[in-house]
Design an enzyme around this catalytic site. Structure first.
Site: not given
Length: 444
Positions: A207, A155, A152
């Site tokens: 997230s 991101k 993640s």
């Protein structure tokens, strides 16, 4: 009521999250009770080893001196990177003829400035870097250009692209496709109305893969968003990086490095709204309406969402950061902190939660970086957008490692966790039986 699901991206719940369903709360309480019992019952005696009692091998930081991940990330442990039918896995990214950031960063082991003390102990991250957000100096690193999966933390790159493209005040409507995405979800529902700012909050703070999907849809869909992310990485000379999904779920060819993640994070931190959102602890997130096609369905009310970065709550001067986890990537982390007017960033790749959790490892590395003199320097991050034509001149690729050659198999910590779970389970069963016996024999 919350429907955020914690899964492959975030194995530990974030602080100050919204209220969860009763079944989930019950499970959480049971888990907390088991954890407390385990800690008290099996804590090491004074002078004893801090390792679980079933382990005879002391912890050592993973050795990367032989450059095991110079070309590609470690072999996957599941099928998440198997190409779709009719497609083939992308070739390994080219290796630049000269290390991006300076000659010293071509090393695969520890890269420390002259005269620096030993790197902190207890760092399970296979690769890491400490850098200065303002000057771009790299202060210290381990396997800086080794290639790993970002989970993640990618991101950060999606946010940097989208924040420069999308109107934060625009309102978008949630879809069933958003709600159906795999992995961690913040709770977007079909028919819900969300500003892009709220989607960015869900993306960066919690997230949410559903938020990543809703943002990517506005960039032209997943494939178009990934193409924009990879183009931005190349502009920044993050040449170890290739996004395969907008959210960080593993996919064919997914790759980054500790150096690249530092570059991407520094770029994102130059956007005021990004810097604001990663420093935000809690916000309210909208609910969504009942489905008229489902008899008796009810509106879902809004709820608070919390930032899942524990460093933000526990480290003085923390500016925020981004967590990540998948089965293939393991723990990943990027964050920054400020002390005496100096802003440092830290990145971790392929870490574990033992002997320290990722945010605690990051804290140790930040302390180490702040203790170094301002002149400490083993390399540099690119300054803004860079002409990549020179970087496109690459050396011939080394032969990729054989599949499975670097696969460590199940970790010692995982085996110990299973054994401890069985022990605790047995103890709990005995306690339940004793309680039942007491209930049957007590006076009425």
């Amino acid at each position: 009521m919350s429907i955020r699901r914690l899964s492959r991206h975030d194995p530990s719940p974030a602080p100050r999250l919204r209220r969860r369903p009763r079944a989930v709360r019950t499970a959480a309480l049971l888990a907390a009770g088991l954890t407390a019992f385990t800690v008290s019952a099996f804590a090491p005696l004074p002078g004893a080893t801090a390792q679980p009692p079933t382990s005879t091998t002391p912890f050592t930081t993973p050795n990367t001196d032989d450059c095991p991940n110079k070309t590609t990330p470690p072999p996957p442990v599941d099928t998440s990177e198997v190409p779709a039918p009719g497609e083939s896995a992308p070739a390994a990214l080219p290796i630049p003829a000269s290390p991006i950031g300076g000659k010293q960063l071509g090393g695969c082991g520890l890269v420390l400035p002259s005269g620096a003390g030993q790197a902190p102990e207890g760092i399970s991250a296979t690769a890491w870097m400490v850098s200065d957000l303002d000057t771009g100096k790299v202060l210290a690193a381990k396997d800086p250009h080794g290639r790993y999966r970002p989970a993640s933390t990618i991101k950060v790159l999606l946010a940097a692209v989208a924040l420069r493209t999308l109107d934060p005040n625009k309102v978008v409507t949630g879809t069933q496709e958003d709600a159906n995405v795999d992995g961690t979800r913040v709770g977007i529902g079909p028919g819900g109305r969300y500003t892009n700012r709220q989607l960015f909050q869900a993306l960066i703070m919690a997230s949410g893969n559903d938020a990543a999907h809703a943002i990517a849809a506005q960039l032209g869909g997943d494939d178009a968003a990934v193409a924009k992310m990879n183009a931005r990485a190349k502009q920044l000379q993050a040449l170890d990086t290739r996004a395969a999904t907008p959210s960080g779920l593993d996919g064919p060819g997914m790759s980054t490095s500790a150096y690249d993640l530092s570059v991407l994070f520094r770029d994102a931190m130059s956007i005021p709204l990004f810097a604001e959102l990663i420093h935000t602890e809690q916000v309210d997130f909208p609910g969504y309406p009942a489905d008229p096609k489902i008899p008796g369905d009810e509106d879902r009310p809004g709820y608070p969402i919390g930032n899942d970065n524990h460093l933000l709550y526990n480290y003085e001067g923390a500016l925020g950061g981004k967590t990540g986890f998948t089965d293939d990537s393991r723990q990943t982390f990027v964050a920054a902190a400020e002390r005496n007017g100096r802003r440092l960033a830290v990145t971790l790749l392929k870490a574990e939660v033992q002997p320290l959790r990722p945010w605690e490892q990051a804290a140790k590395l930040l302390d180490y970086g702040f203790a170094l003199p301002a002149s400490a320097n083993v390399g540099t991050l690119p300054d803004g957008e860079t002409d990549t034509r020179a970087a496109d001149s690459t050396a011939a690729l080394a032969t990729p490692p054989l599949a499975g050659a670097d696969d460590p198999g199940p970790s010692e910590s995982n085996r110990n966790d299973l054994q401890m779970t069985l022990i605790v389970g047995a103890v709990i069963m005995v306690l339940v039986l004793l309680a039942g016996a007491h209930r049957l024999t007590r006076p009425r």
